[in-house]
Motif scaffolding. Sequence first.
Motif, PDB file in Angstrom:
ATOM      1  N   UNK A 221       0.821  -1.127  -0.096  1.00 52.05           N
ATOM      2  CA  UNK A 221       0.076   0.112   0.043  1.00 52.05           C
ATOM      3  C   UNK A 221       1.021   1.229   0.101  1.00 52.05           C
ATOM      4  N   UNK A 222       1.522   1.552  -1.169  1.00 45.63           N
ATOM      5  CA  UNK A 222       2.498   2.532  -1.089  1.00 45.63           C
ATOM      6  C   UNK A 222       1.765   4.003  -0.902  1.00 45.63           C
ATOM      7  N   UNK A 223       2.430   4.822  -0.048  1.00 43.71           N
ATOM      8  CA  UNK A 223       1.967   6.267   0.084  1.00 43.71           C
ATOM      9  C   UNK A 223       0.758   6.231   1.211  1.00 43.71           C
ATOM     10  N   UNK A 224       0.530   5.056   1.501  1.00 42.37           N
ATOM     11  CA  UNK A 224      -0.619   4.948   2.616  1.00 42.37           C
ATOM     12  C   UNK A 224       0.089   4.788   3.945  1.00 42.37           C
ATOM     13  N   UNK A 225       0.412   5.948   4.934  1.00 38.42           N
ATOM     14  CA  UNK A 225       0.929   5.868   6.172  1.00 38.42           C
ATOM     15  C   UNK A 225      -0.136   5.578   7.143  1.00 38.42           C
ATOM     16  N   UNK A 226       0.135   4.617   8.048  1.00 38.82           N
ATOM     17  CA  UNK A 226      -0.549   4.243   9.382  1.00 38.82           C
ATOM     18  C   UNK A 226       0.354   4.334  10.312  1.00 38.82           C
ATOM     19  N   UNK A 227      -0.166   4.491  11.691  1.00 37.01           N
ATOM     20  CA  UNK A 227       0.509   4.813  12.854  1.00 37.01           C
ATOM     21  C   UNK A 227       0.455   3.726  13.859  1.00 37.01           C
ATOM     22  N   UNK A 228       1.505   3.224  14.520  1.00 40.83           N
ATOM     23  CA  UNK A 228       1.706   2.147  15.340  1.00 40.83           C
ATOM     24  C   UNK A 228       2.856   2.454  16.475  1.00 40.83           C
ATOM     25  N   UNK A 229       2.533   1.958  17.641  1.00 37.28           N
ATOM     26  CA  UNK A 229       3.281   2.181  18.860  1.00 37.28           C
ATOM     27  C   UNK A 229       4.246   1.036  18.845  1.00 37.28           C
ATOM     28  N   UNK A 230       5.607   1.336  19.137  1.00 38.37           N
ATOM     29  CA  UNK A 230       6.306   0.145  19.544  1.00 38.37           C
ATOM     30  C   UNK A 230       5.938  -0.314  21.179  1.00 38.37           C
ATOM     31  N   UNK A 250      -9.218  -2.437   6.464  1.00 37.68           N
ATOM     32  CA  UNK A 250      -7.999  -1.722   6.756  1.00 37.68           C
ATOM     33  C   UNK A 250      -7.017  -2.307   5.837  1.00 37.68           C
ATOM     34  N   UNK A 251      -6.592  -2.052   4.629  1.00 37.13           N
ATOM     35  CA  UNK A 251      -5.608  -2.607   3.802  1.00 37.13           C
ATOM     36  C   UNK A 251      -4.368  -2.785   4.368  1.00 37.13           C
ATOM     37  N   UNK A 252      -3.673  -1.461   5.168  1.00 34.80           N
ATOM     38  CA  UNK A 252      -2.286  -1.622   5.654  1.00 34.80           C
ATOM     39  C   UNK A 252      -2.521  -2.669   6.901  1.00 34.80           C
TER      40      UNK A 252
END
Length: 425
Positions: A221-230, A250-252
């Motif tokens: 999913x290029x250019x689709x940024x999603x956020x996750x926490x370590x 949610x594709x990512x």
Amino acid sequence: MTDTALGATFQPEFQPEFQNWQAPAHDFGDGPPAAEVLTPDEVALVRASAAVVEPMATEMAEYFYAVLFARYPQVRDLFPVEMDVQRDRLLRGLLRIVDLVDDPENLVGLCARLGRDHRKFGAVTAHYPAVGDCLLEALARFAGPAWSDATADAWARAYSTVARVMSQAAEDDALRGPAVWPAEIVHHVHRGHGIAEITVRPHSPYPYRAGQYVSMETPWQPRAWRYYSPCHAPRTDTTLTFHVRAVNGGAVSTGLVHHSRLGDVVHLGPAQGEMVLDPDGTRDIVCVAGGTGLAPIRALVEQAARNGSHRYVDVFLGARTGEELYGMDDMLRMAQRHHWLSVRAAVSHQRIPGREGLLPDVLREFGPWYQHEAFLCGPVPMVRAATQALMDHGMPRHRIRYDPLEGVPALEAPLATAPEEDERF
């Protein structure tokens, strides 16, 4: 949670397209990154026009991107194929700017963080006037009679702060490190309930603090940024582990959980977020987590242990059923190792002795918390309810931290439900 206040901007390779670009009607300037202090009348004009366009906000965002792509068709390929999340991000960014238009200090802080994050898109100073011109055109179209020359000037002055601060912050940040960190997936384990534990090894050291979150771009999913926490404090081997839940639509997240393989390379943007421990803090701590929102809370607990904590830490985990108490066993093992750590669960839809009830009710039961500071992460309704419960116990609002709802990229509450953002942690 948005990775841009005003939509993704353009890549450097398109900069020559702007060499013959005609300046817009409003000069957005290239001066120092100081906030434009709007007069009370200008603030009123900005907010009044925003109130007029708000019922048509979705249509306005669609028009903005249509104008942008019509004038600069070469940039369309830089955006995600599906634009729904991107449009929502534009709207939330605008609302946040309107909210802070009479608060220059916080507006500058917000824009500086956005500017640093925008480096992963390749944004450069020459791009901001074009975006601002398209933005004002969209606002004018949908504000109708509420738009005037004075309103346009007020919006232009507000946007000039956004553009100048973002540009300067990006330039300063470029002197300190890369915009993007390629990272190889080196470990992938399914944990049940659509959750995977994914570990990546960046090709170069990745700086972050426990409790912060990371933007991630995947190859499918290029250019689709999603956020996750370590889910941990920084490690000496530089690896990062994320807990990712596959969200319907949610594709990512679905790709990360079900399709990623060892050796796949993702890209990480710079770490963000203010939900971090003050090493000099002395107050006891209460933490509230729901679902994979446990990840940054676990990281904070691990950091507290590393700091040799002299503060007591109470952690509350919320879920609908006992099976959904993700990470409970791990947290209980941590509590066995550290006398200052207590871990409790709140299950709302299943009878479990000693643990039944809505999380805010369980939180109230074990108070008072007025002398503590709080860290919250999870679904928006849970965070709001927990915040209210803590404030009912006398905890001041400034001692309650919850990056999912404020700061960047989570600019207050979403206008529409974006599945991958609600479960980004």
